[in-house]
Write a protein that holds these residues in place. Structure first.
Motif, PDB file in Angstrom:
ATOM      1  N   PRO A 184      76.470  44.356  10.487  1.00 32.46           N
ATOM      2  CA  PRO A 184      76.912  43.160  11.221  1.00 32.46           C
ATOM      3  C   PRO A 184      76.604  41.859  10.488  1.00 32.46           C
ATOM      4  O   PRO A 184      77.181  40.826  10.828  1.00 32.46           O
ATOM      5  CB  PRO A 184      76.143  43.262  12.534  1.00 32.46           C
ATOM      6  CG  PRO A 184      74.952  44.103  12.226  1.00 32.46           C
ATOM      7  CD  PRO A 184      75.400  45.073  11.183  1.00 32.46           C
ATOM      8  N   ARG A 185      75.699  41.918   9.494  1.00 34.54           N
ATOM      9  CA  ARG A 185      75.345  40.690   8.769  1.00 34.54           C
ATOM     10  C   ARG A 185      75.599  40.829   7.272  1.00 34.54           C
ATOM     11  O   ARG A 185      74.916  40.205   6.454  1.00 34.54           O
ATOM     12  CB  ARG A 185      73.875  40.339   9.031  1.00 34.54           C
ATOM     13  CG  ARG A 185      73.546  40.105  10.483  1.00 34.54           C
ATOM     14  CD  ARG A 185      74.277  38.897  11.031  1.00 34.54           C
ATOM     15  NE  ARG A 185      74.129  38.811  12.485  1.00 34.54           N
ATOM     16  CZ  ARG A 185      74.746  37.908  13.241  1.00 34.54           C
ATOM     17  NH1 ARG A 185      75.566  37.034  12.678  1.00 34.54           N
ATOM     18  NH2 ARG A 185      74.570  37.898  14.543  1.00 34.54           N
ATOM     19  N   LEU A 228      67.337  34.558  12.160  1.00 32.44           N
ATOM     20  CA  LEU A 228      68.277  35.379  12.926  1.00 32.44           C
ATOM     21  C   LEU A 228      67.628  35.783  14.238  1.00 32.44           C
ATOM     22  O   LEU A 228      66.523  36.350  14.236  1.00 32.44           O
ATOM     23  CB  LEU A 228      68.661  36.631  12.128  1.00 32.44           C
ATOM     24  CG  LEU A 228      69.549  37.655  12.833  1.00 32.44           C
ATOM     25  CD1 LEU A 228      70.942  37.057  13.073  1.00 32.44           C
ATOM     26  CD2 LEU A 228      69.664  38.932  12.008  1.00 32.44           C
ATOM     27  N   ALA A 229      68.285  35.469  15.346  1.00 31.24           N
ATOM     28  CA  ALA A 229      67.775  35.936  16.639  1.00 31.24           C
ATOM     29  C   ALA A 229      67.829  37.457  16.676  1.00 31.24           C
ATOM     30  O   ALA A 229      68.759  38.073  16.138  1.00 31.24           O
ATOM     31  CB  ALA A 229      68.613  35.345  17.771  1.00 31.24           C
ATOM     32  N   SER A 230      66.834  38.083  17.284  1.00 29.13           N
ATOM     33  CA  SER A 230      66.809  39.548  17.347  1.00 29.13           C
ATOM     34  C   SER A 230      68.093  40.082  17.943  1.00 29.13           C
ATOM     35  O   SER A 230      68.605  39.555  18.936  1.00 29.13           O
ATOM     36  CB  SER A 230      65.607  40.023  18.182  1.00 29.13           C
ATOM     37  OG  SER A 230      64.407  39.785  17.487  1.00 29.13           O
ATOM     38  N   GLU A 231      68.594  41.142  17.326  1.00 25.36           N
ATOM     39  CA  GLU A 231      69.800  41.781  17.838  1.00 25.36           C
ATOM     40  C   GLU A 231      69.648  43.294  17.766  1.00 25.36           C
ATOM     41  O   GLU A 231      68.746  43.812  17.120  1.00 25.36           O
ATOM     42  CB  GLU A 231      71.036  41.303  17.073  1.00 25.36           C
ATOM     43  CG  GLU A 231      70.945  41.436  15.573  1.00 25.36           C
ATOM     44  CD  GLU A 231      72.101  40.717  14.870  1.00 25.36           C
ATOM     45  OE1 GLU A 231      72.835  39.968  15.531  1.00 25.36           O
ATOM     46  OE2 GLU A 231      72.261  40.923  13.659  1.00 25.36           O
ATOM     47  N   ALA A 232      70.546  43.977  18.454  1.00 27.65           N
ATOM     48  CA  ALA A 232      70.412  45.426  18.607  1.00 27.65           C
ATOM     49  C   ALA A 232      70.490  46.144  17.261  1.00 27.65           C
ATOM     50  O   ALA A 232      71.183  45.703  16.342  1.00 27.65           O
ATOM     51  CB  ALA A 232      71.501  45.942  19.542  1.00 27.65           C
ATOM     52  N   THR A 233      69.777  47.259  17.161  1.00 26.38           N
ATOM     53  CA  THR A 233      69.835  48.113  15.977  1.00 26.38           C
ATOM     54  C   THR A 233      70.276  49.516  16.394  1.00 26.38           C
ATOM     55  O   THR A 233      70.172  49.897  17.569  1.00 26.38           O
ATOM     56  CB  THR A 233      68.467  48.223  15.287  1.00 26.38           C
ATOM     57  OG1 THR A 233      67.550  48.885  16.164  1.00 26.38           O
ATOM     58  CG2 THR A 233      67.927  46.844  14.920  1.00 26.38           C
ATOM     59  N   SER A 237      70.612  51.666  10.521  1.00 28.48           N
ATOM     60  CA  SER A 237      70.752  50.249  10.170  1.00 28.48           C
ATOM     61  C   SER A 237      69.891  49.958   8.940  1.00 28.48           C
ATOM     62  O   SER A 237      68.739  50.385   8.861  1.00 28.48           O
ATOM     63  CB  SER A 237      70.277  49.357  11.327  1.00 28.48           C
ATOM     64  OG  SER A 237      71.083  49.525  12.468  1.00 28.48           O
ATOM     65  N   GLN A 239      68.109  47.136   7.337  1.00 29.95           N
ATOM     66  CA  GLN A 239      67.600  45.783   7.439  1.00 29.95           C
ATOM     67  C   GLN A 239      67.059  45.342   6.075  1.00 29.95           C
ATOM     68  O   GLN A 239      66.515  46.153   5.327  1.00 29.95           O
ATOM     69  CB  GLN A 239      66.464  45.713   8.458  1.00 29.95           C
ATOM     70  CG  GLN A 239      66.901  45.796   9.909  1.00 29.95           C
ATOM     71  CD  GLN A 239      65.724  45.532  10.844  1.00 29.95           C
ATOM     72  OE1 GLN A 239      64.569  45.736  10.489  1.00 29.95           O
ATOM     73  NE2 GLN A 239      66.033  45.080  12.047  1.00 29.95           N
ATOM     74  N   THR A 256      65.594  46.433  18.840  1.00 33.69           N
ATOM     75  CA  THR A 256      66.128  45.171  18.341  1.00 33.69           C
ATOM     76  C   THR A 256      65.345  44.783  17.089  1.00 33.69           C
ATOM     77  O   THR A 256      64.218  45.237  16.887  1.00 33.69           O
ATOM     78  CB  THR A 256      66.017  44.032  19.374  1.00 33.69           C
ATOM     79  OG1 THR A 256      64.636  43.798  19.677  1.00 33.69           O
ATOM     80  CG2 THR A 256      66.780  44.346  20.646  1.00 33.69           C
ATOM     81  N   GLY A 258      64.911  41.386  13.905  1.00 34.46           N
ATOM     82  CA  GLY A 258      65.239  40.031  13.504  1.00 34.46           C
ATOM     83  C   GLY A 258      65.619  39.882  12.047  1.00 34.46           C
ATOM     84  O   GLY A 258      65.870  38.767  11.592  1.00 34.46           O
TER      85      GLY A 258
END
Length: 287
Positions: A184-185, A228-233, A237, A239, A256, A258
């Motif tokens: 997503p990023r 980055l605000a915490s988001e679902a994993t 994923s 990171q 989640t 960050g």
């Protein structure tokens, strides 16, 4: 009542099944067996449903005695010396262990995690619908230590099937190729970082467990450097932490995070990630 009486547990032995999906809203990860293909195969070899609880044995050093009656068992996942009463057991095959027999799993030579299935499954009390141990949240059955007695469930209705051994399932001893989809990023990283992810070899660090597998390689530079605000994993994923090193999140990950996710491991490559050993080389390819 049939049971396994554990005499030695090695580095880590956990009771796992296919996990507890659907509780992310409560902050609970799905957890479950890391090598799900091996868990399903071992269960099918002894006539269990795929969802039966197995033992996930890290590296080996496990020994247990069958008590209370005969049972069938099968080992999948990692490759190494497996014996029943001192007699070698072929990988990926069902074997009958008589009352009093001793099952031993030696040091794994390929792969990292054995899966040991017994006919009827490991009958530990479920938590939120699963018998899996979540090592991060501390949910589910405690890690298995020497002296522990594990109940074996009733025989399933299905018989023990007649199957050929499948040597093709052996974990590779050399470099592994893992398929990735976009994260997503992805756009938070420079073109050079996105290219490097697929073009250079990576190495598994010593910091690898059921929560995540930390990799060592070139630093992946970010184009967007803001918070980055915490988001679902999800499992798989990738990171990238502040020092530019990627971590593949596992089944016991936080739900989640960050750090930006540059890519996600394709579902059919997750079992290979479960068997990566520290120091092993891997490469990524586009899914």
């Amino acid at each position: 009542m049939r049971r396994l009486v554990v005499e030695a547990s090695g580095p880590l032995v956990l009771v796992e099944d296919l996990g507890r999906p659907g509780y992310a809203r409560l902050g609970v990860a799905g957890s479950g067996a890391l090598d799900r293909g091996a868990a399903r195969l071992a269960n099918r070899l002894v006539g269990n449903p795929d969802s039966a609880a197995i033992l996930e044995v890290l590296m080996g050093g496990f020994r247990a005695r069958v008590v209370g009656g005969d049972t069938w068992l099968a080992v999948a996942g990692a490759w190494g010396p497996v014996t029943v009463d001192g007699r070698p057991v072929a990988p990926y095959s069902a074997v009958r262990a008589v009352d009093g027999a001793v099952v031993e799993l030696g040091q794994a030579r390929r792969g990292l995690r054995y899966v040991l299935a017994v006919r009827g499954g490991i009958d530990e009390p479920p938590v939120l619908g699963s018998r899996s141990r979540d090592t991060l949240a501390g949910l589910g059955p405690d890690p298995v230590a020497a002296g522990r007695e594990l109940a074996i469930g009733a025989d399933p209705a299905a018989s023990v099937p007649v199957l050929d051994q499948e040597a093709a399932f052996a974990p590779p001893a050399d470099a592994v190729t893992i398929a990735l989809g976009p994260g997503p990023r992805t756009d938070w990283f420079t073109d050079a970082a996105r290219a490097a992810l697929f073009e250079v070899p990576w190495r598994v660090s010593e910091r690898a467990d059921r929560v995540g597998v930390r990799l060592v390689g070139p630093a992946l530079e970010r184009r967007v450097t803001g918070e980055l605000a915490s988001e679902a994993t999800v499992p798989g994923s990738i990171q990238v932490s502040g020092d530019g090193q990627p971590t593949i999140l596992g089944a016991d990950r936080p739900v989640t995070g960050g750090y930006p996710v540059i890519a996600v491991v394709a579902p059919d490559s997750l079992d290979a990630v479960a068997q990566l050993r520290p120091g092993q080389e891997l490469r990524f390819r586009h899914a």
